[in-house]
Design an enzyme around this catalytic site. Structure first.
Site, PDB file in Angstrom:
ATOM      1  N   THR A 282       0.775  -1.042   0.041  1.00  0.00           N
ATOM      2  CA  THR A 282      -0.032   0.043   0.083  1.00  0.00           C
ATOM      3  C   THR A 282       0.969   1.206  -0.134  1.00  0.00           C
ATOM      4  OG1 THR A 282      -0.017  -0.294   2.391  1.00  0.00           O
ATOM      5  CG2 THR A 282      -2.032  -0.944   0.998  1.00  0.00           C
TER       6      THR A 282
ATOM      7  N   THR B 124      -1.184  -2.527   5.755  1.00  0.00           N
ATOM      8  CA  THR B 124      -1.572  -1.180   6.462  1.00  0.00           C
ATOM      9  C   THR B 124      -2.482  -0.645   5.515  1.00  0.00           C
ATOM     10  OG1 THR B 124       0.539  -1.470   7.455  1.00  0.00           O
ATOM     11  CG2 THR B 124      -0.463   0.834   7.764  1.00  0.00           C
TER      12      THR B 124
ATOM     13  N   PHE C 139       2.636  -5.843  12.868  1.00  0.00           N
ATOM     14  CA  PHE C 139       3.607  -5.118  13.421  1.00  0.00           C
ATOM     15  C   PHE C 139       4.668  -5.325  13.484  1.00  0.00           C
ATOM     16  CE2 PHE C 139      -0.794  -5.064  15.628  1.00  0.00           C
ATOM     17  CZ  PHE C 139      -1.037  -3.545  15.476  1.00  0.00           C
ATOM     18  N   LEU C 140       5.189  -6.109  12.413  1.00  0.00           N
ATOM     19  CA  LEU C 140       6.722  -6.565  12.540  1.00  0.00           C
ATOM     20  C   LEU C 140       7.494  -5.411  12.210  1.00  0.00           C
ATOM     21  CD1 LEU C 140       8.004  -7.090   9.534  1.00  0.00           C
ATOM     22  CD2 LEU C 140       6.569  -9.033   9.351  1.00  0.00           C
TER      23      LEU C 140
ATOM     24  N   CYS D 130       7.298   1.968   5.601  1.00  0.00           N
ATOM     25  CA  CYS D 130       6.268   2.096   6.512  1.00  0.00           C
ATOM     26  C   CYS D 130       5.914   3.674   7.292  1.00  0.00           C
ATOM     27  CB  CYS D 130       6.319   1.111   7.574  1.00  0.00           C
ATOM     28  SG  CYS D 130       6.357  -0.612   6.965  1.00  0.00           S
TER      29      CYS D 130
ATOM     30  N   LYS E 247       5.324   6.841   4.942  1.00  0.00           N
ATOM     31  CA  LYS E 247       4.171   6.803   4.194  1.00  0.00           C
ATOM     32  C   LYS E 247       2.919   6.549   4.998  1.00  0.00           C
ATOM     33  CE  LYS E 247       3.292   1.992   3.288  1.00  0.00           C
ATOM     34  NZ  LYS E 247       2.159   1.428   4.177  1.00  0.00           N
TER      35      LYS E 247
ATOM     36  N   ARG F 186      13.611   1.681   0.479  1.00  0.00           N
ATOM     37  CA  ARG F 186      12.402   2.514   0.463  1.00  0.00           C
ATOM     38  C   ARG F 186      12.684   3.909   1.328  1.00  0.00           C
ATOM     39  NH1 ARG F 186       7.733  -1.966   0.687  1.00  0.00           N
ATOM     40  NH2 ARG F 186       9.223  -2.523   2.369  1.00  0.00           N
TER      41      ARG F 186
HETATM   42  N1  LIG Z   1       7.525  -4.182   5.367  1.00  0.00           N
HETATM   43  C1  LIG Z   1       7.240  -4.254   6.734  1.00  0.00           C
HETATM   44  O1  LIG Z   1       8.161  -4.303   7.892  1.00  0.00           O
HETATM   45  C2  LIG Z   1       5.849  -4.232   7.129  1.00  0.00           C
HETATM   46  C3  LIG Z   1       5.255  -4.482   8.271  1.00  0.00           C
HETATM   47  C4  LIG Z   1       3.876  -4.366   8.809  1.00  0.00           C
HETATM   48  C5  LIG Z   1       3.109  -4.080   7.603  1.00  0.00           C
HETATM   49  N2  LIG Z   1       3.354  -3.812   6.590  1.00  0.00           N
HETATM   50  C6  LIG Z   1       2.217  -3.306   5.297  1.00  0.00           C
HETATM   51  O2  LIG Z   1       2.209  -4.722   4.568  1.00  0.00           O
HETATM   52  C7  LIG Z   1       2.201  -4.463   3.392  1.00  0.00           C
HETATM   53  C8  LIG Z   1       3.007  -4.925   2.292  1.00  0.00           C
HETATM   54  O3  LIG Z   1       4.320  -4.417   2.679  1.00  0.00           O
HETATM   55  P1  LIG Z   1       5.505  -4.885   2.035  1.00  0.00           P
HETATM   56  O4  LIG Z   1       6.973  -3.938   2.771  1.00  0.00           O
HETATM   57  O5  LIG Z   1       5.957  -6.423   2.230  1.00  0.00           O
HETATM   58  O6  LIG Z   1       5.715  -4.287   0.574  1.00  0.00           O
HETATM   59  P2  LIG Z   1       6.219  -5.138  -0.581  1.00  0.00           P
HETATM   60  O7  LIG Z   1       6.351  -3.898  -1.720  1.00  0.00           O
HETATM   61  O8  LIG Z   1       7.663  -5.417  -0.456  1.00  0.00           O
HETATM   62  O9  LIG Z   1       5.464  -6.594  -1.175  1.00  0.00           O
HETATM   63  C9  LIG Z   1       4.056  -6.279  -1.598  1.00  0.00           C
HETATM   64  C10 LIG Z   1       4.178  -7.675  -2.642  1.00  0.00           C
HETATM   65  O10 LIG Z   1       2.704  -7.526  -2.853  1.00  0.00           O
HETATM   66  C11 LIG Z   1       2.890  -8.101  -4.566  1.00  0.00           C
HETATM   67  N3  LIG Z   1       1.480  -7.558  -4.896  1.00  0.00           N
HETATM   68  C12 LIG Z   1       1.017  -6.474  -5.381  1.00  0.00           C
HETATM   69  N4  LIG Z   1      -0.349  -6.724  -5.998  1.00  0.00           N
HETATM   70  C13 LIG Z   1      -0.579  -7.948  -6.084  1.00  0.00           C
HETATM   71  C14 LIG Z   1      -1.698  -8.636  -6.224  1.00  0.00           C
HETATM   72  N5  LIG Z   1      -2.749  -7.996  -6.989  1.00  0.00           N
HETATM   73  N6  LIG Z   1      -1.573  -9.990  -6.207  1.00  0.00           N
HETATM   74  C15 LIG Z   1      -0.549 -10.611  -5.676  1.00  0.00           C
HETATM   75  N7  LIG Z   1       0.660  -9.927  -5.059  1.00  0.00           N
HETATM   76  C16 LIG Z   1       0.425  -8.611  -5.377  1.00  0.00           C
HETATM   77  C17 LIG Z   1       3.882  -7.193  -4.839  1.00  0.00           C
HETATM   78  O11 LIG Z   1       4.527  -8.075  -6.192  1.00  0.00           O
HETATM   79  C18 LIG Z   1       5.008  -7.294  -3.941  1.00  0.00           C
HETATM   80  O12 LIG Z   1       5.862  -8.400  -4.012  1.00  0.00           O
HETATM   81  C19 LIG Z   1       2.051  -2.795   3.358  1.00  0.00           C
HETATM   82  O13 LIG Z   1       0.655  -2.461   3.317  1.00  0.00           O
HETATM   83  C20 LIG Z   1       2.797  -2.393   4.370  1.00  0.00           C
HETATM   84  O14 LIG Z   1       2.653  -1.196   4.978  1.00  0.00           O
HETATM   85  C21 LIG Z   1       4.747  -3.895   6.145  1.00  0.00           C
HETATM   86  O1  LIG Z   2      15.087   5.444  18.089  1.00  0.00           O
HETATM   87  C1  LIG Z   2      14.784   5.350  16.629  1.00  0.00           C
HETATM   88  C2  LIG Z   2      14.410   4.144  16.272  1.00  0.00           C
HETATM   89  C3  LIG Z   2      13.995   4.228  14.810  1.00  0.00           C
HETATM   90  N1  LIG Z   2      14.651   5.016  14.213  1.00  0.00           N
HETATM   91  C4  LIG Z   2      14.303   5.040  12.673  1.00  0.00           C
HETATM   92  O2  LIG Z   2      13.108   4.767  12.419  1.00  0.00           O
HETATM   93  C5  LIG Z   2      12.909   3.808  11.135  1.00  0.00           C
HETATM   94  C6  LIG Z   2      11.882   3.161  11.385  1.00  0.00           C
HETATM   95  O3  LIG Z   2      12.486   1.888  12.187  1.00  0.00           O
HETATM   96  P1  LIG Z   2      11.834   0.637  12.834  1.00  0.00           P
HETATM   97  O4  LIG Z   2      10.418   1.039  13.088  1.00  0.00           O
HETATM   98  O5  LIG Z   2      12.643  -0.145  13.715  1.00  0.00           O
HETATM   99  O6  LIG Z   2      11.542   0.040  11.565  1.00  0.00           O
HETATM  100  P2  LIG Z   2      10.275  -0.723  10.406  1.00  0.00           P
HETATM  101  O7  LIG Z   2      10.793  -2.025  10.035  1.00  0.00           O
HETATM  102  O8  LIG Z   2       9.867   0.599   9.372  1.00  0.00           O
HETATM  103  O9  LIG Z   2       9.041  -1.024  11.530  1.00  0.00           O
HETATM  104  C7  LIG Z   2       8.060   0.197  11.594  1.00  0.00           C
HETATM  105  O10 LIG Z   2       7.023   0.040  10.552  1.00  0.00           O
HETATM  106  C8  LIG Z   2       6.398  -1.325  10.534  1.00  0.00           C
HETATM  107  C9  LIG Z   2       5.415  -1.127   9.354  1.00  0.00           C
HETATM  108  O11 LIG Z   2       4.467  -0.625   9.558  1.00  0.00           O
HETATM  109  C10 LIG Z   2       5.863  -1.795  11.880  1.00  0.00           C
HETATM  110  O12 LIG Z   2       5.285  -2.981  11.592  1.00  0.00           O
HETATM  111  C11 LIG Z   2       6.563  -1.684  13.002  1.00  0.00           C
HETATM  112  O13 LIG Z   2       6.149  -1.873  14.235  1.00  0.00           O
HETATM  113  C12 LIG Z   2       7.222  -0.165  13.017  1.00  0.00           C
HETATM  114  O14 LIG Z   2       8.261  -0.217  14.028  1.00  0.00           O
HETATM  115  C13 LIG Z   2      14.174   3.571  10.612  1.00  0.00           C
HETATM  116  O15 LIG Z   2      14.664   4.479   9.636  1.00  0.00           O
HETATM  117  C14 LIG Z   2      15.084   3.848  11.857  1.00  0.00           C
HETATM  118  O16 LIG Z   2      16.391   4.051  11.509  1.00  0.00           O
HETATM  119  C15 LIG Z   2      15.210   6.169  14.561  1.00  0.00           C
HETATM  120  O17 LIG Z   2      15.646   7.092  13.668  1.00  0.00           O
HETATM  121  N2  LIG Z   2      15.502   6.175  15.829  1.00  0.00           N
END
Ligand SMILES: NC(=O)c1ccc[n+]([C@@H]2O[C@H](COP(=O)([O-])OP(=O)(O)OC[C@H]3O[C@@H](n4cnc5c(N)ncnc54)[C@H](O)[C@@H]3O)[C@@H](O)[C@H]2O)c1
Ligand SMILES: O=c1ccn([C@@H]2O[C@H](COP(=O)(O)OP(=O)(O)O[C@H]3O[C@H](CO)[C@@H](O)[C@H](O)[C@H]3O)[C@@H](O)[C@H]2O)c(=O)[nH]1
Length: 441
Positions: free
Chosen positions: A85, A121, A152-153, A266, A269, A336
């Site tokens: 998203t 999300t 929330f990972l 995350c 955006k 990103r």
């Molecule tokens: N990356 C994180 O740490 C994290 C943590 C929590 C929540 N989220 C949320 O989870 C979602 C995914 O994030 P991400 O980081 O994995 O993104 P990403 O861009 O790495 O992965 C998204 C995947 O979805 C696939 N996709 C898109 N449209 C599709 C469709 N119609 N059918 C099948 N596959 C399709 C894409 O090819 C891509 O591989 C977002 O909403 C993000 O905000 C991400």
């Molecule tokens: O004290 C701090 C902690 C983090 N960061 C920065 O903040 C960003 C995000 O860090 P972090 O939250 O650890 O990474 P993400 O993997 O983006 O995880 C966040 O975003 C995810 C996607 O929504 C959620 O699932 C997680 O709970 C949330 O922590 C990074 O650029 C870090 O360098 C700082 O500048 N200072």
């Protein structure tokens, strides 16, 4: 249980592997053929600690399969939607088109017993709209069941956070709500058995919990970075300040790391999409503070350039700048909205010759940011540098021996954009050490 995972990016690939690790049969679907081929071969295109090993554990069992063919999800009972998203180009709002296109592809394969579970999300209201899309495309007579189970990972800890999360959130509605809770409890039986809290609520609250959590985390980081700006003006030390306020249990020391700020796929955006959605709902005033959170965050990137310019005699034109870090955070190759690459780009735009190093993110950076110049080793990055910018706090950089780098650079100046290097060590090796929010010794 047989489950499907739709979308195998940073979230979905880990979720699929972890669900197979928990004993489920998992069919993982993505529209990106190259991604699916790589995952099926046990060679994910992303770097996430432990993921290669987890795939090596579960792929031979046959419990985890990867496909681009939606028809294969028909045998699954629970379908996790994990598609992206991202921020819409030129706007603050989130692009939810992938969620709805995944919904349309999935709908024909639903039956009476199946449950769709949203993990992406999303802007509040998406769950209800997705349910309508699913219902429109479902076979006649099938009543669609949907739960919202935000994720929330953290990248870098994705496996640990999936298998042992802090909490589960289930958004459920409709006549099957109790059955949906029971089904999710079966999926998460193992983590729940260790006492993980599980909170059941309606769709909007579940959707909001996710963006509220990220907005809080972003605010905490920008709060300490605002203190960093005041420390710079007053001659204070933000690291000591953070340590001192963090001892108060009500504040806590986590996420008080001052520096170049938050990036990634995350937090940036998500706060923007949250503001945009609140505006649509007529609640924009409630979140105007997030505009400040965003601005403070972006100002820190510009501040790195100011310090670099100061150390380079007032201009970066023609200066060699070494950038340590490309990923938005350590233990990830995700670039990103990476503060490191943003600062590298700003330095280049100011006329510097920039070389970027990262322990893991170089392949992805070379592919997606081919406009920048990269170095395979720290030594290569710093060779002839007028200034070294530390922008992603990899352990490798903390472990560097500055004395070994001294003969390589033109001027031994390091600017610590993460406040994670040891100033005494660098100064003892003859370096000028500068940092965000700390006095210039
Ligand atoms: N990356 C994180 O740490 C994290 C943590 C929590 C929540 N989220 C949320 O989870 C979602 C995914 O994030 P991400 O980081 O994995 O993104 P990403 O861009 O790495 O992965 C998204 C995947 O979805 C696939 N996709 C898109 N449209 C599709 C469709 N119609 N059918 C099948 N596959 C399709 C894409 O090819 C891509 O591989 C977002 O909403 C993000 O905000 C991400
Ligand atoms: O004290 C701090 C902690 C983090 N960061 C920065 O903040 C960003 C995000 O860090 P972090 O939250 O650890 O990474 P993400 O993997 O983006 O995880 C966040 O975003 C995810 C996607 O929504 C959620 O699932 C997680 O709970 C949330 O922590 C990074 O650029 C870090 O360098 C700082 O500048 N200072």
């Amino acid at each position: 249980m047989t489950i499907s995972v739709i979308g195998t990016g940073y979230l979905g690939a880990v979720h699929a592997a972890c669900m197979a690790h928990l004993g489920h049969r998992v069919i993982a679907v993505d529209s990106d053929e190259a991604k699916i081929e790589a995952l099926a071969a046990g060679k994910p295109a992303i770097f996430e600690p432990g993921l290669d090993e987890l795939l090596a554990e579960v792929l031979p069992t046959g419990r985890l399969t990867f496909t681009t063919d939606y028809a294969q999800v028909a045998e699954a009972q629970v379908h996790f939607v994990c598609v992206g998203t991202p921020q819409l180009a030129g706007e603050n709002a989130a692009d939810t088109t992938y969620v709805f296109s995944a919904g349309r592809s999935l709908a024909p394969y639903l039956d009476e017993g199946s449950l769709v579970v949203g993990k992406s999300t999303v802007p509040v209201g998406t769950a209800a709209a997705l349910k309508r899309t699913l219902q429109d495309g479902a076979p006649a007579g099938v009543e669609v069941r949907l739960a919202w189970n935000p994720e929330f990972l953290r990248e870098g800890f994705a496996i640990e956070d999936t298998v042992t999360p802090d909490r589960f959130v289930y958004g459920v509605e409709g006549s099957h709500a109790d059955d949906d809770v029971a089904l999710l409890d079966q999926v998460y039986e193992r983590p729940l058995s260790t006492g993980t809290p599980r909170l059941v609520m309606d769709y909007p609250t579940a959707e909001l919990v996710k963006v509220a959590a990220n907005a809080f985390l972003a605010t905490k980081i920008s709060f300490i970075n605002a203190m960093s700006e005041v420390c710079e003006a007053a001659g204070g030390d933000v690291v000591r300040l953070a340590e001192a306020i963090g001892h108060d249990d009500r504040i806590g020391s986590r996420f008080l790391g001052a520096g170049v700020g938050f990036g990634g796929g995350c937090l940036p955006k998500d706060i923007r999409a949250f503001m945009a959605r609140a505006g649509e709902l007529g609640a924009d005033q409630a979140l105007t503070f997030l505009r400040e959170v965003d601005s403070i965050n972006l100002r820190r990137r510009a501040r790195m350039i100011d310090l670099a310019r100061e150390e380079c005699g007032g201009t970066l034109a023609g200066r060699a700048v070494a950038v340590l870090g490309a990923a938005f955070k350590p233990n990830s190759d995700d670039i990103r909205d990476s503060p490191a690459l943003d600062v590298a780009e700003m330095a280049r735009a100011a006329g510097a010759e920039v070389r970027v190093h990262d322990p893991k993110a170089l392949p992805v950076a070379r592919k997606h940011r081919a406009d920048l110049t990269y170095a395979d080793t720290v030594e290569e990055a710093v060779a002839g540098a007028h200034v070294v910018l530390h922008l992603t706090e990899w352990q490798d950089y903390r472990d560097l021996d500055p004395a070994r780098l001294t003969p390589l650079v033109r001027k031994p100046v390091v600017i610590d954009g993460r406040n994670k290097l040891d100033p005494a060590r660098w100064r003892a090796a003859g370096w000028t050490y500068r940092a965000l929010g700390r006095p210039h010794a």
